[in-house]
Design an enzyme around this catalytic site. Structure first.
Site, PDB file in Angstrom:
ATOM      1  N   HIS A  29     -28.557  35.856-100.023  1.00  0.00           N
ATOM      2  CA  HIS A  29     -29.771  35.649 -99.699  1.00  0.00           C
ATOM      3  C   HIS A  29     -30.043  36.918 -98.824  1.00  0.00           C
ATOM      4  O   HIS A  29     -29.220  37.667 -98.153  1.00  0.00           O
ATOM      5  CB  HIS A  29     -30.259  34.449 -98.885  1.00  0.00           C
ATOM      6  CG  HIS A  29     -29.828  33.203 -99.541  1.00  0.00           C
ATOM      7  ND1 HIS A  29     -31.045  32.485-100.051  1.00  0.00           N
ATOM      8  CD2 HIS A  29     -28.879  32.479 -99.592  1.00  0.00           C
ATOM      9  CE1 HIS A  29     -30.419  31.466-100.942  1.00  0.00           C
ATOM     10  NE2 HIS A  29     -29.190  31.239-100.221  1.00  0.00           N
TER      11      HIS A  29
ATOM     12  N   GLU B 141     -26.715  34.225 -95.787  1.00  0.00           N
ATOM     13  CA  GLU B 141     -28.115  35.147 -95.544  1.00  0.00           C
ATOM     14  C   GLU B 141     -27.347  36.638 -95.120  1.00  0.00           C
ATOM     15  O   GLU B 141     -26.681  36.703 -94.179  1.00  0.00           O
ATOM     16  CB  GLU B 141     -28.992  34.562 -94.677  1.00  0.00           C
ATOM     17  CG  GLU B 141     -29.728  33.192 -94.955  1.00  0.00           C
ATOM     18  CD  GLU B 141     -30.844  33.586 -95.814  1.00  0.00           C
ATOM     19  OE1 GLU B 141     -31.411  34.797 -96.071  1.00  0.00           O
ATOM     20  OE2 GLU B 141     -31.588  32.506 -96.329  1.00  0.00           O
TER      21      GLU B 141
ATOM     22  N   HIS C 194     -30.266  34.435-104.797  1.00  0.00           N
ATOM     23  CA  HIS C 194     -31.321  33.315-104.741  1.00  0.00           C
ATOM     24  C   HIS C 194     -32.265  33.927-106.001  1.00  0.00           C
ATOM     25  O   HIS C 194     -32.652  32.944-106.636  1.00  0.00           O
ATOM     26  CB  HIS C 194     -32.029  33.677-103.221  1.00  0.00           C
ATOM     27  CG  HIS C 194     -32.731  32.432-102.876  1.00  0.00           C
ATOM     28  ND1 HIS C 194     -33.600  32.455-101.739  1.00  0.00           N
ATOM     29  CD2 HIS C 194     -32.753  31.068-103.446  1.00  0.00           C
ATOM     30  CE1 HIS C 194     -33.884  31.237-101.736  1.00  0.00           C
ATOM     31  NE2 HIS C 194     -33.742  30.486-102.758  1.00  0.00           N
TER      32      HIS C 194
ATOM     33  N   ASP D  10     -34.873  37.704-103.762  1.00  0.00           N
ATOM     34  CA  ASP D  10     -33.678  38.106-102.707  1.00  0.00           C
ATOM     35  C   ASP D  10     -32.461  38.044-103.265  1.00  0.00           C
ATOM     36  O   ASP D  10     -32.167  37.050-104.124  1.00  0.00           O
ATOM     37  CB  ASP D  10     -33.932  37.597-101.438  1.00  0.00           C
ATOM     38  CG  ASP D  10     -33.768  36.126-101.410  1.00  0.00           C
ATOM     39  OD1 ASP D  10     -34.342  35.301-102.188  1.00  0.00           O
ATOM     40  OD2 ASP D  10     -32.843  35.673-100.457  1.00  0.00           O
TER      41      ASP D  10
END
Length: 185
Positions: free
Chosen positions: A33, A119, A158, A168
């Site tokens: 992500h 992330e 994602h 993303d």
């Protein structure tokens, strides 16, 4: 880097309340992500505040629209390569939302149930930093060692698992460069 009891050695721990048990013990994929808070701005504590339900809706106009979200990821890789872990890898972090993915064998739904969410501090337009790719490669090698079902073929984004909702990590993420980084241990 190594994983011990679901935690990554060397990662700063900031436990999130937004986790729960996986319906099964399977951990077999990684979802990449991107996040920046406020959008397009890097640094600061806002991502950690979001993932720990402490984001002040008054701190920025954008935050009012997301302050009530209950989300998390297993790991955040900051622009300088620092790793911040919010949930043990055996727990279900709340990163993927409604999702589905053809993993080469069958269509899988609800990726939070079996995936690790990573992330990258960034946005879809700004290039990611070399330190982030190198850190991500080290993390992935640790995950490959700890969770044999996770392989380079079981990395996704994602955007691929929620294509109508998410984009993303975006076109600025260099998958080919990540693959080259993975060739070196």
């Amino acid at each position: 880097m190594q994983c011990h009891d679901g935690w990554l050695d060397g990662a700063r721990r900031v436990p999130s309340p937004n986790v729960n048990e996986r319906p099964e013990r399977e951990v077999s994929a990684v979802v990449v992500h991107s996040i920046s808070l406020p959008p397009g701005q890097f640094g600061g504590e806002h991502i950690e505040e979001l993932f720990t339900n402490r984001l002040d809706p008054e701190a920025h106009p954008y935050f009012a629209s997301i302050a009530g979200l209950k989300v998390s990821a297993h790991l955040l890789i900051r622009r300088d390569g620092e790793c911040v872990q919010f949930a043990p890898f055996e727990a279900r972090a709340w990163h993927a939302g409604r999702s589905s993915w053809f993993d080469g064998h069958c269509l899988r739904r609800e990726l939070n149930d079996f995936s690790i969410g990573i992330e990258l501090e960034g946005d879809e337009m700004s290039p990611y930093r070399d330190a982030q790719y190198r850190a991500l490669a080290r993390v992935l090698h640790a995950l490959f060692d700890a969770y044999p079902e996770i392989t380079p073929q079981r990395l996704t984004s994602h955007a691929r698992i929620a294509p109508l909702r998410k984009t993303d990590p975006g076109p600025s993420f260099d998958w080919a460069y990540l693959r080259r980084c993975l060739q070196h241990r």
